[in-house]
Design a protein around this motif. Structure first.
Motif, PDB file in Angstrom:
ATOM      1  N   ALA A   1       0.822  -1.213   0.000  1.00  0.00           N
ATOM      2  CA  ALA A   1       0.000   0.000   0.000  1.00  0.00           C
ATOM      3  C   ALA A   1       0.855   1.261   0.000  1.00  0.00           C
ATOM      4  O   ALA A   1       0.465   2.291  -0.561  1.00  0.00           O
ATOM      5  N   GLN A   2       2.017   1.189   0.617  1.00  0.00           N
ATOM      6  CA  GLN A   2       2.922   2.336   0.666  1.00  0.00           C
ATOM      7  C   GLN A   2       3.675   2.531  -0.654  1.00  0.00           C
ATOM      8  O   GLN A   2       4.030   3.659  -1.008  1.00  0.00           O
ATOM      9  N   ALA A   3       3.909   1.442  -1.372  1.00  0.00           N
ATOM     10  CA  ALA A   3       4.795   1.486  -2.531  1.00  0.00           C
ATOM     11  C   ALA A   3       4.111   1.884  -3.830  1.00  0.00           C
ATOM     12  O   ALA A   3       4.765   2.355  -4.759  1.00  0.00           O
ATOM     13  N   LEU A   4       2.803   1.698  -3.920  1.00  0.00           N
ATOM     14  CA  LEU A   4       2.112   1.869  -5.196  1.00  0.00           C
ATOM     15  C   LEU A   4       1.896   3.330  -5.554  1.00  0.00           C
ATOM     16  O   LEU A   4       1.715   4.178  -4.672  1.00  0.00           O
ATOM     17  N   PRO A   5       1.868   3.649  -6.847  1.00  0.00           N
ATOM     18  CA  PRO A   5       1.542   5.019  -7.264  1.00  0.00           C
ATOM     19  C   PRO A   5       0.094   5.347  -6.930  1.00  0.00           C
ATOM     20  O   PRO A   5      -0.785   4.482  -6.965  1.00  0.00           O
ATOM     21  N   GLU A   6      -0.151   6.595  -6.602  1.00  0.00           N
ATOM     22  CA  GLU A   6      -1.473   7.006  -6.137  1.00  0.00           C
ATOM     23  C   GLU A   6      -2.560   6.790  -7.180  1.00  0.00           C
ATOM     24  O   GLU A   6      -3.735   6.556  -6.832  1.00  0.00           O
ATOM     25  N   ASP A   7      -2.206   6.846  -8.443  1.00  0.00           N
ATOM     26  CA  ASP A   7      -3.234   6.729  -9.479  1.00  0.00           C
ATOM     27  C   ASP A   7      -3.625   5.289  -9.797  1.00  0.00           C
ATOM     28  O   ASP A   7      -4.401   5.051 -10.720  1.00  0.00           O
ATOM     29  N   ARG A   8      -3.124   4.318  -9.017  1.00  0.00           N
ATOM     30  CA  ARG A   8      -3.476   2.915  -9.264  1.00  0.00           C
ATOM     31  C   ARG A   8      -4.055   2.221  -8.029  1.00  0.00           C
ATOM     32  O   ARG A   8      -4.174   1.001  -8.022  1.00  0.00           O
ATOM     33  N   ILE A   9      -4.400   2.969  -6.992  1.00  0.00           N
ATOM     34  CA  ILE A   9      -4.941   2.344  -5.796  1.00  0.00           C
ATOM     35  C   ILE A   9      -6.458   2.534  -5.729  1.00  0.00           C
ATOM     36  O   ILE A   9      -6.992   3.572  -6.119  1.00  0.00           O
ATOM     37  N   LEU A  10      -7.129   1.500  -5.221  1.00  0.00           N
ATOM     38  CA  LEU A  10      -8.577   1.484  -5.077  1.00  0.00           C
ATOM     39  C   LEU A  10      -8.932   0.908  -3.714  1.00  0.00           C
ATOM     40  O   LEU A  10      -8.097   0.264  -3.068  1.00  0.00           O
ATOM     41  N   VAL A  11     -10.166   1.121  -3.281  1.00  0.00           N
ATOM     42  CA  VAL A  11     -10.626   0.542  -2.020  1.00  0.00           C
ATOM     43  C   VAL A  11     -11.898  -0.263  -2.267  1.00  0.00           C
ATOM     44  O   VAL A  11     -12.656   0.010  -3.201  1.00  0.00           O
ATOM     45  N   GLU A  12     -12.111  -1.241  -1.394  1.00  0.00           N
ATOM     46  CA  GLU A  12     -13.291  -2.105  -1.495  1.00  0.00           C
ATOM     47  C   GLU A  12     -13.596  -2.675  -0.123  1.00  0.00           C
ATOM     48  O   GLU A  12     -12.803  -2.558   0.818  1.00  0.00           O
ATOM     49  N   THR A  13     -14.759  -3.345  -0.027  1.00  0.00           N
ATOM     50  CA  THR A  13     -15.101  -4.043   1.210  1.00  0.00           C
ATOM     51  C   THR A  13     -15.100  -5.558   1.057  1.00  0.00           C
ATOM     52  O   THR A  13     -14.877  -6.272   2.017  1.00  0.00           O
ATOM     53  N   ASP A  14     -15.394  -6.063  -0.150  1.00  0.00           N
ATOM     54  CA  ASP A  14     -15.654  -7.492  -0.346  1.00  0.00           C
ATOM     55  C   ASP A  14     -16.818  -7.928   0.549  1.00  0.00           C
ATOM     56  O   ASP A  14     -16.858  -9.062   1.025  1.00  0.00           O
ATOM     57  N   SER A  15     -17.745  -7.012   0.800  1.00  0.00           N
ATOM     58  CA  SER A  15     -18.920  -7.324   1.621  1.00  0.00           C
ATOM     59  C   SER A  15     -19.612  -8.593   1.086  1.00  0.00           C
ATOM     60  O   SER A  15     -19.679  -8.791  -0.126  1.00  0.00           O
ATOM     61  N   PRO A  16     -20.086  -9.441   2.001  1.00  0.00           N
ATOM     62  CA  PRO A  16     -20.205  -9.272   3.459  1.00  0.00           C
ATOM     63  C   PRO A  16     -18.968  -9.706   4.242  1.00  0.00           C
ATOM     64  O   PRO A  16     -19.011  -9.786   5.470  1.00  0.00           O
TER      65      PRO A  16
END
Length: 284
Positions: free
Chosen positions: A212-227
């Motif tokens: 998470a620290q190493a990746l460029p900002e324009d290639r990161i996403l967030v999710e939940t994988d709910s439930p």
């Protein structure tokens, strides 16, 4: 503060009994009662979009139907590798038949999984290639699951993402590998989506933190994988995950990268909107 949850299985059984109250809560950016992260108490939340990925033919059809029930819901269609053991005749044809349905923004969930090992790796590879071919044919991003199968996965991605083979857009969902694997996927043109595991405090998740620290900002996403994958500190306290808690992943990303949560929310939302092109699928 806008957030996009790039992966939530809202069609599954844990949501069947109260889907309408859930939909209303998500559309108004409300957390499950008593489970709002303290760091977000003074930051009103708005879910910009939630991607609902199918895990088999029936699930994919449900996701397409659910996408019609809210302006923030979008569908992805596919057969998850752990669902291949229950594959029925005609299931792949059913996926092909809904590939151009309104608000279908991606192909998947697909990929490879040697952890659960419910179907042969040869079958998984076969269907992974089918999903890749479909994604390329109709020009939509692919949602990739990879668990304990990087030695199988990376050679396929190196080949399929090459410009000689037409390239490939998409994301690695709920990334759980090493920083080097994440960086190679980014170099190949893919994005990396982080889920609740990023928030867990056990040191075994340190490779995930470094990724998470190493990746460029324009290639990161967030999710939940709910439930699934309820984030810390609600793990063990909340029976199911929900899309608003993608904000908890954004909080952890911000901590790891040493920036504000507002910046992470803005970047991940922009990245998701660019990848999935939500505005092209909005129903009048």
């Amino acid at each position: 503060m806008k957030i996009v949850d790039t992966h939530a299985h809202l069609d599954l059984e844990p949501f069947h009994n109260d889907f309408e109250p859930l939909r209303q809560r998500l559309e108004t950016g409300r957390f499950p009662d008593g489970f709002q992260p303290k760091s977000l108490e003074n930051l009103p939340l708005a879910l910009q979009a939630v991607v609902l990925p199918g895990i088999d033919a029936d699930s994919s059809c449900r996701c397409v139907e659910l996408s019609r029930r809210s302006p923030i819901f979008f569908a992805a269609i596919g057969i998850q590798p752990n669902s291949l053991a229950e594959l029925q005749d005609g299931d792949w044809e059913r996926i092909l038949a809904i590939a151009d349905a309104p608000k279908v923004v991606g192909i998947g969930e697909t990929g490879l999984d040697r952890y659960w090992d419910t179907s042969s790796i040869d079958t998984q590879i076969d269907y992974f290639h089918r999903h890749i071919a479909l994604a390329k044919k109709i020009g939509k991003p692919i949602l990739i699951h990879c668990r304990d199968a990087w030695e199988d996965m990376l050679p396929i991605l190196r080949r399929e993402c090459s410009t000689a083979n037409g390239g490939l857009t998409g994301l690695i969902h709920a990334f759980s590998g090493e920083p080097e694997q994440a960086l190679e996927c980014v170099e190949l043109g893919l994005s990396i989506s982080f889920a609740g595991a990023l928030t867990y405090t056990n040191r075994k998740f340190e490779p995930l933190w470094r990724a998470a620290q190493a990746l460029p900002e324009d290639r990161i996403l967030v999710e939940t994988d709910s439930p699934y994958m309820v984030p810390h500190p609600f793990r063990g306290k909340l029976e199911r995950n929900e899309p608003t808690l993608a904000a908890s992943v954004a909080v952890r990303l911000a901590e790891l990268r040493g920036v504000s949560v507002e910046r992470i929310a803005e970047a991940t939302t922009k990245n998701a909107c660019r990848l999935f092109r939500f505005d092209e699928y909005l129903v009048e």
